[in-house]
Design a protein around this motif. Structure first.
Motif, PDB file in Angstrom:
ATOM      1  N   UNK A   1       0.843  -1.208   0.000  1.00  0.00           N
ATOM      2  CA  UNK A   1       0.000   0.000   0.000  1.00  0.00           C
ATOM      3  C   UNK A   1       0.873   1.251   0.000  1.00  0.00           C
ATOM      4  N   UNK A   2       0.409   2.257  -0.691  1.00  0.00           N
ATOM      5  CA  UNK A   2       1.092   3.544  -0.741  1.00  0.00           C
ATOM      6  C   UNK A   2       0.874   4.281   0.581  1.00  0.00           C
ATOM      7  N   UNK A   3       1.914   4.954   1.087  1.00  0.00           N
ATOM      8  CA  UNK A   3       1.710   5.725   2.312  1.00  0.00           C
ATOM      9  C   UNK A   3       1.325   7.161   1.969  1.00  0.00           C
ATOM     10  N   UNK A   4       0.894   7.895   2.993  1.00  0.00           N
ATOM     11  CA  UNK A   4       0.390   9.252   2.777  1.00  0.00           C
ATOM     12  C   UNK A   4       1.464  10.176   2.219  1.00  0.00           C
ATOM     13  N   UNK A   5       2.683  10.015   2.700  1.00  0.00           N
ATOM     14  CA  UNK A   5       3.766  10.880   2.226  1.00  0.00           C
ATOM     15  C   UNK A   5       3.988  10.712   0.731  1.00  0.00           C
ATOM     16  N   UNK A   6       3.944   9.464   0.266  1.00  0.00           N
ATOM     17  CA  UNK A   6       4.141   9.193  -1.157  1.00  0.00           C
ATOM     18  C   UNK A   6       2.981   9.740  -1.987  1.00  0.00           C
ATOM     19  N   UNK A   7       1.762   9.609  -1.462  1.00  0.00           N
ATOM     20  CA  UNK A   7       0.603  10.135  -2.181  1.00  0.00           C
ATOM     21  C   UNK A   7       0.656  11.661  -2.241  1.00  0.00           C
ATOM     22  N   UNK A   8       1.018  12.282  -1.137  1.00  0.00           N
ATOM     23  CA  UNK A   8       1.141  13.741  -1.100  1.00  0.00           C
ATOM     24  C   UNK A   8       2.167  14.230  -2.117  1.00  0.00           C
ATOM     25  N   UNK A   9       3.252  13.487  -2.224  1.00  0.00           N
ATOM     26  CA  UNK A   9       4.301  13.835  -3.193  1.00  0.00           C
ATOM     27  C   UNK A   9       3.773  13.728  -4.621  1.00  0.00           C
ATOM     28  N   UNK A  10       2.986  12.688  -4.887  1.00  0.00           N
ATOM     29  CA  UNK A  10       2.406  12.527  -6.217  1.00  0.00           C
ATOM     30  C   UNK A  10       1.482  13.692  -6.562  1.00  0.00           C
TER      31      UNK A  10
END
Length: 336
Positions: free
Chosen positions: A1-10
């Motif tokens: 699963x993707x974490x929030x930090x990675x999603x925010x970066x995207x």
């Protein structure tokens, strides 16, 4: 699963984004989808809402509705947009079968998939999940996602607020259901402060019926309502021919089941409709009665405890009879 930090970066840079929701979208489905859409376009994202099917005309006024693409009307173009997407937001559904043919396109896509939803037992197709079965609406979770995960409350403008308020209002049955907590009211108040005109939204959704829809409602209540006092249950059933007689269109049957549930003493209400290829059931219940259990166990469906739906390929009469035969199993819960 993707974490929030990675999603925010995207999400920090403009992306090609698809937002989709369940077939025959209701107020929460469209409110949450267009609320997120109006949020994303402010950041320069190339966002597109694609619905699997059409939806009620009484939602056509929502900000951003003119940019919505209905998959069944634009299959090739929609498929191309899904194939090119970098992120796909899946709102108000927990399994890809709920978006019909669009589901396999989403499954095959290499895009990052984000589920925002409040239904039980989600399918494991997503890369990031903002999910809470205790939320009264997916629109509530979109608000929470923007405010508390992305920390971008400043981008909840009037259009975003209007859409999210609509989703919360409709899925909470105008703030009447048990999961309408004090936190929900605080969110609703915040959305009003941010530009949602609550009385106008209510008027546009609930006081916007066609003459044929009102006559159909009257027919359902006067001729098609059956009350089973022994089980504190009420049923309204209509045939395909009756739908055609009253020129029923998408959205015209919305909320009719609630009239059956409003009868004093009724704990379970069913609206059963014969369509072209299948019979559809909408169940509503009071208190702890598990309407979703009946739909899951007997009618290929599910949902929430007090609001659930299902389908059957049997005839309308067979489905009505099957539903009645189930009631003795739940009699103790129904006569409390």
């Amino acid at each position: 699963m993707l974490d929030l930090a990675a999603l925010t970066k995207l999400l920090a840079h403009p992306r090609k984004i698809v937002i989709t929701t369940h077939h025959k979208p209701d107020g929460d489905a469209m409110g949450s989808s267009l609320g997120l859409y109006n949020y994303l376009i402010q950041q320069g994202h190339h966002a597109k809402v694609i619905t699997p099917t059409d939806y009620p005309d009484f939602l056509a006024w929502l900000p951003g509705n003119g940019d919505v693409m209905i998959y069944t009307d634009h299959t090739e173009e929609a498929a191309a947009i899904v194939a090119e997407a970098e992120l796909i937001f899946c709102l108000d559904f927990n399994t890809l079968s709920r978006i019909n043919e669009l589901g396999e396109l989403v499954r095959a896509s290499s895009a990052v998939k984000i589920m925002i939803d409040h239904h039980l037992e989600p399918e494991d197709f997503d890369d990031y999940r903002h999910w809470d079965i205790n939320a009264c609406a997916t629109a509530q979770l979109v608000y929470d996602f923007i405010v508390n995960e992305l920390h971008n409350k400043a981008l909840i403008n009037k259009d975003v607020a209007t859409c999210l308020y609509t989703g919360i209002m409709t899925d909470s049955a105008s703030f009447r259901l048990p999961n309408t907590t004090s936190a929900v009211h605080r969110i609703a108040a915040d959305l009003i402060d941010l530009g949602a005109v609550n009385w106008r939204i209510h008027e546009l959704v609930y006081s916007n019926s066609s003459e044929s829809r009102l006559r159909f409602l009257g027919y359902c209540l006067s001729e098609k309502l059956e009350v089973l006092h022994e089980f504190n249950t009420a049923i309204i059933s209509v045939t395909k021919q009756e739908l055609e007689k009253y020129d029923v269109v998408t959205g015209d049957t919305e909320g009719i089941v609630n009239y059956a549930l409003s009868i004093t003493g009724i704990r379970l209400a069913a609206f059963i409709v014969g369509r072209t290829d299948m019979v559809k059931l909408s169940l509503r219940s009071r208190g702890e009665f598990p309407a979703n259990e009946i739909c899951k166990k007997y009618f290929n469906g599910g949902g929430h405890r007090n609001a659930a739906g299902g389908t059957s390929t049997d005839s309308l009469d067979e489905v009505i009879n099957q539903f009645k035969l189930i009631l003795p199993e739940y009699k103790k819960l129904l006569i409390q």
